[in-house]
Design an enzyme around this catalytic site. Structure first.
Site, short mmCIF file in Angstrom:
data_model
loop_
_atom_site.label_atom_id
_atom_site.label_comp_id
_atom_site.label_asym_id
_atom_site.label_seq_id
_atom_site.Cartn_x
_atom_site.Cartn_y
_atom_site.Cartn_z
N PHE A 90 0.78 -1.28 -0.06
CA PHE A 90 -0.11 0.12 -0.01
C PHE A 90 0.90 1.36 0.22
O PHE A 90 1.90 1.65 0.73
CB PHE A 90 -0.85 -0.12 1.24
CG PHE A 90 -1.50 1.12 1.48
CD1 PHE A 90 -2.86 1.41 1.35
CD2 PHE A 90 -0.94 2.09 2.25
CE1 PHE A 90 -3.76 2.56 1.65
CE2 PHE A 90 -1.53 3.19 2.48
CZ PHE A 90 -3.12 3.42 2.27
N SER A 99 4.29 -6.16 2.75
CA SER A 99 3.38 -5.37 3.19
C SER A 99 2.16 -5.71 3.38
O SER A 99 1.73 -6.70 3.48
CB SER A 99 3.52 -3.84 3.05
OG SER A 99 2.94 -2.92 3.94
N MET A 100 1.27 -4.82 2.66
CA MET A 100 -0.43 -5.20 2.38
C MET A 100 -0.44 -6.33 1.51
O MET A 100 -1.44 -7.26 1.76
CB MET A 100 -0.97 -3.99 1.93
CG MET A 100 -2.48 -4.17 2.04
SD MET A 100 -3.41 -2.74 1.55
CE MET A 100 -5.25 -3.46 1.47
N ASP A 140 11.10 -1.18 11.10
CA ASP A 140 10.04 -0.92 10.41
C ASP A 140 9.02 -0.08 11.21
O ASP A 140 8.57 -0.13 12.17
CB ASP A 140 9.19 -2.09 10.31
CG ASP A 140 8.20 -2.25 9.15
OD1 ASP A 140 7.43 -1.08 9.16
OD2 ASP A 140 7.66 -3.24 8.62
N HIS A 188 10.63 -0.22 6.13
CA HIS A 188 9.34 -0.72 5.76
C HIS A 188 9.64 -1.25 4.35
O HIS A 188 9.38 -2.29 4.01
CB HIS A 188 8.23 -0.01 6.00
CG HIS A 188 6.75 -0.93 5.84
ND1 HIS A 188 6.50 -2.04 6.42
CD2 HIS A 188 6.13 -0.53 4.70
CE1 HIS A 188 5.50 -2.30 6.06
NE2 HIS A 188 5.16 -1.83 4.78
#
Length: 283
Positions: A33, A99-100, A228, A257
């Site tokens: 994202f 991530s997402m 992160d 991240h």
């Protein structure tokens, strides 16, 4: 431009844009994202050079995919991935999420099984459960998510600047791990996303994946930076690994991240070693 239709909104198809390059064992890369499949460029080149077929796609609401006003939840995201896997008849797949995108990998394996999947890579994972609840005290307070959504509604573009700062740990890493130009490019990609999708995805971040984990029966690699600032390492990767017996956790010291960009050599090497390539290839 290739598209796969995953649904309808009124009179318009909901199409996902994808890119399918190379030959060999397929690797499906699912972006974070609020970006799109283009952010995998530091991985796709080396993977293609190493003889893999690389498939990236833009999540609904992002990149070149359709921007419907509904479907920003992980049951729908996993169903979208299932359509892609089925339509392209992908088998012996390596799923890679960042991530997402790790949510799609986790929910897909939990709901659809591993018939088409050989192994999975989770980079800066969202699982097991980010929201703080009575039975999940390790999570993050709901007010934080509500604050994100308020900021997105008030000024999505200012929020994107804040997000990219956290994504890269920009003040610490600018001119070192990330350039001003790369920061700006990521911001511009995020700015083209659906406003509704950007807002609603914050709800998806609060998904409880704990019920999916017992169904994951393929080897899993987890890679995350211990600095992160988006998905805190102690609440995500470090906590997830013991819940997936036999999984491997690689901790990138001092990394932020956005490791597929900032720490691409380490990330790529970890992926290559995990999927069986003897050495890291260069694009």
């Amino acid at each position: 431009m290739p598209f796969i239709t995953v649904g309808m909104e009124n009179s318009a198809p909901i199409d996902l844009y994808y890119e399918d390059h190379g030959s060999g064992q397929p690797i499906v890369l699912i972006h974070g994202f609020p970006f799109n499949g283009a952010t995998w460029e530091k991985q796709t080149g080396p993977l293609l050079a190493a003889g893999y077929r690389t498939i990236t796609y833009d999540r609904r609401g992002f990149g070149n995919s359709a921007q419907p006003v509904f479907g920003y939840d992980y049951d729908t995201f996993a169903a979208d991935l299932d359509v892609l896997m089925t339509e392209l008849d992908l088998r012996n797949v390596i799923l890679v999420g960042h991530s997402m995108g790790t949510g799609e990998v986790t929910r897909y394996l939990g709901a659809y099984g591993s018939d088409r999947v050989q192994r999975a890579v989770l980079l800066a994972p969202l699982a097991p459960f980010l929201l703080q609840t009575a039975d999940n005290p390790e999570g993050v307070e709901k007010s934080l998510f509500e604050g994100f959504q308020k900021a997105i509604i008030e000024d999505r573009f200012a929020y994107l600047t804040q997000f990219c700062n956290a994504f890269f740990n920009y003040q610490e890493n600018k001119g070192k791990l990330v350039s001003e130009e790369a920061f700006r490019a990521h911001w511009e990609i995020g700015a083209r996303a659906s406003a509704k999708g950007t807002h609603d995805c914050v709800d998806a971040w609060q998904t409880d994946f704990r019920g999916d984990l017992p169904n994951i029966d393929v080897p899993v690699l987890i890679v995350q930076g211990d600095k992160d600032a988006v998905l805190p390492y102690p609440k995500t990767g470090a906590r997830l690994q013991p819940m997936l017996p036999g999984s491997q956790l690689i901790t990138l010291k001092g990394a932020p991240h956005g490791t597929p960009w900032t720490n691409a050599p380490e990330v790529n090497q970890a992926i290559m070693e995990f999927i069986g390539a003897p050495t890291m290839a260069r694009a």
